[in-house]
Design a protein around this motif. Structure first.
Motif, PDB file in Angstrom:
ATOM      1  N   PHE A  11       0.831  -1.202   0.000  1.00  0.00           N
ATOM      2  CA  PHE A  11       0.000   0.000   0.000  1.00  0.00           C
ATOM      3  C   PHE A  11       0.867   1.253   0.000  1.00  0.00           C
ATOM      4  O   PHE A  11       0.619   2.184  -0.762  1.00  0.00           O
ATOM      5  N   GLU A  12       1.874   1.254   0.822  1.00  0.00           N
ATOM      6  CA  GLU A  12       2.767   2.415   0.922  1.00  0.00           C
ATOM      7  C   GLU A  12       3.411   2.753  -0.415  1.00  0.00           C
ATOM      8  O   GLU A  12       3.485   3.920  -0.807  1.00  0.00           O
ATOM      9  N   ASN A  13       3.861   1.758  -1.150  1.00  0.00           N
ATOM     10  CA  ASN A  13       4.582   1.999  -2.402  1.00  0.00           C
ATOM     11  C   ASN A  13       3.693   2.214  -3.616  1.00  0.00           C
ATOM     12  O   ASN A  13       4.106   2.888  -4.557  1.00  0.00           O
ATOM     13  N   PHE A  14       2.495   1.636  -3.609  1.00  0.00           N
ATOM     14  CA  PHE A  14       1.702   1.645  -4.833  1.00  0.00           C
ATOM     15  C   PHE A  14       0.361   2.368  -4.747  1.00  0.00           C
ATOM     16  O   PHE A  14      -0.308   2.527  -5.765  1.00  0.00           O
ATOM     17  N   SER A  15      -0.026   2.842  -3.603  1.00  0.00           N
ATOM     18  CA  SER A  15      -1.338   3.489  -3.471  1.00  0.00           C
ATOM     19  C   SER A  15      -1.426   4.823  -4.206  1.00  0.00           C
ATOM     20  O   SER A  15      -2.529   5.294  -4.496  1.00  0.00           O
ATOM     21  N   THR A  16      -0.312   5.416  -4.540  1.00  0.00           N
ATOM     22  CA  THR A  16      -0.333   6.699  -5.252  1.00  0.00           C
ATOM     23  C   THR A  16      -0.176   6.538  -6.768  1.00  0.00           C
ATOM     24  O   THR A  16      -0.172   7.528  -7.483  1.00  0.00           O
ATOM     25  N   LYS A  17      -0.068   5.304  -7.238  1.00  0.00           N
ATOM     26  CA  LYS A  17       0.028   5.064  -8.685  1.00  0.00           C
ATOM     27  C   LYS A  17      -1.253   5.543  -9.359  1.00  0.00           C
ATOM     28  O   LYS A  17      -2.331   5.477  -8.784  1.00  0.00           O
ATOM     29  N   GLN A  18      -1.138   6.009 -10.584  1.00  0.00           N
ATOM     30  CA  GLN A  18      -2.275   6.602 -11.290  1.00  0.00           C
ATOM     31  C   GLN A  18      -2.952   5.673 -12.308  1.00  0.00           C
ATOM     32  O   GLN A  18      -4.038   5.978 -12.781  1.00  0.00           O
ATOM     33  N   SER A  19      -2.339   4.553 -12.616  1.00  0.00           N
ATOM     34  CA  SER A  19      -2.916   3.623 -13.581  1.00  0.00           C
ATOM     35  C   SER A  19      -4.245   3.076 -13.052  1.00  0.00           C
ATOM     36  O   SER A  19      -4.409   2.816 -11.855  1.00  0.00           O
TER      37      SER A  19
END
Length: 71
Positions: A11-19
């Motif tokens: 969650f920490e690494n990928f929750s801000t991804k825009q895809s």
């Protein structure tokens, strides 16, 4: 919301991804709380807060390079 979200490297690494793909995965596993389907949650329940690589997805498989390259 998943009860492990504050300690989860996925969650920490990928929750801000825009895809759209990343957003759907975060929503379905982390925000809606499908912990009964999330392999990371199952591991936390069984073994306590065990450090896991961020690339280990909720499905229990590792994210491919192509998947990781999505925005």
């Amino acid at each position: 919301m998943c009860k492990y979200v504050e300690k989860c490297s996925f969650f920490e690494n990928f929750s801000t991804k825009q895809s759209v793909v990343w957003k759907a995965m975060i929503k379905n596993y982390c925000e809606v709380g499908a912990g009964d389907l999330c392999e990371r949650c199952k591991t936390y329940e069984r073994d306590g807060h065990k450090k896991m690589p961020a690339e280990l997805m909720p499905s229990g498989t590792y994210a491919s390079k192509a998947f990781l390259s999505l925005p």
